[in-house]
Enzyme design. Structure first.
Site, PDB file in Angstrom:
ATOM      1  N   GLU A 271      10.502  11.024   3.796  1.00 13.80           N
ATOM      2  CA  GLU A 271      10.700   9.778   4.422  1.00 13.80           C
ATOM      3  C   GLU A 271      12.086   9.288   4.761  1.00 13.80           C
ATOM      4  O   GLU A 271      12.267   8.525   5.885  1.00 13.80           O
ATOM      5  CB  GLU A 271       9.855   8.518   3.512  1.00 13.80           C
ATOM      6  CG  GLU A 271       8.543   8.909   3.502  1.00 13.80           C
ATOM      7  CD  GLU A 271       7.710   8.307   4.826  1.00 13.80           C
ATOM      8  OE1 GLU A 271       8.436   7.621   5.480  1.00 13.80           O
ATOM      9  OE2 GLU A 271       6.545   8.498   4.749  1.00 13.80           O
TER      10      GLU A 271
ATOM     11  N   GLU B 202       2.295  16.600  -2.104  1.00 16.51           N
ATOM     12  CA  GLU B 202       3.639  16.168  -2.286  1.00 16.51           C
ATOM     13  C   GLU B 202       3.942  15.584  -3.703  1.00 16.51           C
ATOM     14  O   GLU B 202       3.058  14.819  -4.002  1.00 16.51           O
ATOM     15  CB  GLU B 202       4.159  15.423  -1.043  1.00 16.51           C
ATOM     16  CG  GLU B 202       4.693  15.724   0.021  1.00 16.51           C
ATOM     17  CD  GLU B 202       5.008  14.598   0.949  1.00 16.51           C
ATOM     18  OE1 GLU B 202       5.984  14.907   1.902  1.00 16.51           O
ATOM     19  OE2 GLU B 202       4.462  13.566   0.997  1.00 16.51           O
TER      20      GLU B 202
ATOM     21  N   ASP C  32       0.456 -10.651   1.758  1.00 13.10           N
ATOM     22  CA  ASP C  32       1.000 -11.326   3.044  1.00 13.10           C
ATOM     23  C   ASP C  32      -0.172 -12.372   3.324  1.00 13.10           C
ATOM     24  O   ASP C  32      -1.122 -12.098   3.762  1.00 13.10           O
ATOM     25  CB  ASP C  32       0.805 -10.351   4.218  1.00 13.10           C
ATOM     26  CG  ASP C  32       1.671 -11.061   5.536  1.00 13.10           C
ATOM     27  OD1 ASP C  32       1.216 -12.348   5.834  1.00 13.10           O
ATOM     28  OD2 ASP C  32       2.565 -10.566   6.096  1.00 13.10           O
TER      29      ASP C  32
ATOM     30  N   GLU D 284      13.490   8.133   8.515  1.00 12.11           N
ATOM     31  CA  GLU D 284      13.531   6.861   8.689  1.00 12.11           C
ATOM     32  C   GLU D 284      14.922   6.479   9.012  1.00 12.11           C
ATOM     33  O   GLU D 284      15.685   5.464   9.383  1.00 12.11           O
ATOM     34  CB  GLU D 284      13.141   5.909   7.686  1.00 12.11           C
ATOM     35  CG  GLU D 284      11.581   5.916   7.702  1.00 12.11           C
ATOM     36  CD  GLU D 284      11.024   5.134   6.293  1.00 12.11           C
ATOM     37  OE1 GLU D 284       9.775   4.657   6.646  1.00 12.11           O
ATOM     38  OE2 GLU D 284      11.695   4.855   5.256  1.00 12.11           O
TER      39      GLU D 284
END
Length: 231
Positions: free
Chosen positions: A140, A131, A165, A144
């Site tokens: 996507e 891709e 995070d 989505e």
């Protein structure tokens, strides 16, 4: 939250090697310039889009499941297993997730800190084999948005994002490009039924969200500061 100045914004625009850092209670985010050649050398590419509607509204996805709750559940070895959860982390979960955590606790309790938490995300994902980044984003965005979004054109400038995070102790790497879509904002405001995203919304309406400032900086950098030149 880190306060970005116009001077720092201009610095990123002019200096390819400049890195801008934001920090929230939950995340540390670095943003830097990059180019297509850098992306092609990355074997595990995650590409995301800052989508702009035909009436110039930047949109983001609101995730169906919070990252915090997903992390807790992923550690569960059986459906009935009880896991320890820091009560301070509940503010990064949805109300229905908090309710389930409360019910499954060793001593059931009531959490009074319910709020309007939303897990904001840029649309996009990992590039599959063979891709291009544009084919990945086309796929996507369609998945989505339940097929609602169609792409008019992409920008030709790309930012590299590193998101740490601090609570989950995980670091995510990705690239972001501006994407102009065919739809008006009014056409995309409806419930979604895919597994990842429950709805799309205006970034402008999320100014109280912890992620707003760095997402708005990405928007300004890719669009206002001419990083979003059309291919």
């Amino acid at each position: 939250m880190f306060d970005i100045s116009r001077e720092q914004q201009n610095m990123l625009e002019k200096n390819k090697d400049c890195v801008i850092t934001f920090e929230t209670n939950r995340e540390r985010i670095t943003i830097e310039n990059t180019n297509i050649k850098d992306i092609l050398s990355d074997r595990r590419i995650h590409i995301f889009a800052l989508c702009i509607t035909s009436d110039n509204i930047p949109i983001i996805g609101i995730r169906r499941t919070s990252f915090m709750y997903q992390s807790v559940i992923s550690k569960r070895r059986s459906f009935s297993e009880i896991l320890a959860v820091d009560i301070n982390h509940l503010k990064y979960m949805y109300n229905n997730e908090i309710k389930e955590i409360c019910i499954r606790s060793i001593v059931p309790f009531t959490y009074s800190g319910f709020n309007n938490f939303e897990e904001l995300v840029l649309l996009g994902g990992r590039v599959k084999n063979k891709e291009s980044i544009y084919q990945c984003l086309s796929r996507e965005l369609s998945e989505e948005s339940d097929g609602i979004l169609t792409i008019k054109t992409f920008g030709n400038k790309i930012l590299k994002l590193t998101i740490e995070d601090k609570i989950l102790r995980r670091t995510f790497y990705g690239y972001c490009i501006v994407c102009f879509i065919d739809q008006l904002y009014s056409e995309i405001i409806k419930p979604l039924y895919n597994i990842e995203i429950k709805e799309l919304g205006s970034l402008f309406d999320r100014s109280s969200n912890e992620k707003y400032e760095y997402l708005h900086f990405i928007y300004n950098t890719l669009l206002t500061y001419k990083y979003g030149g059309v291919l």
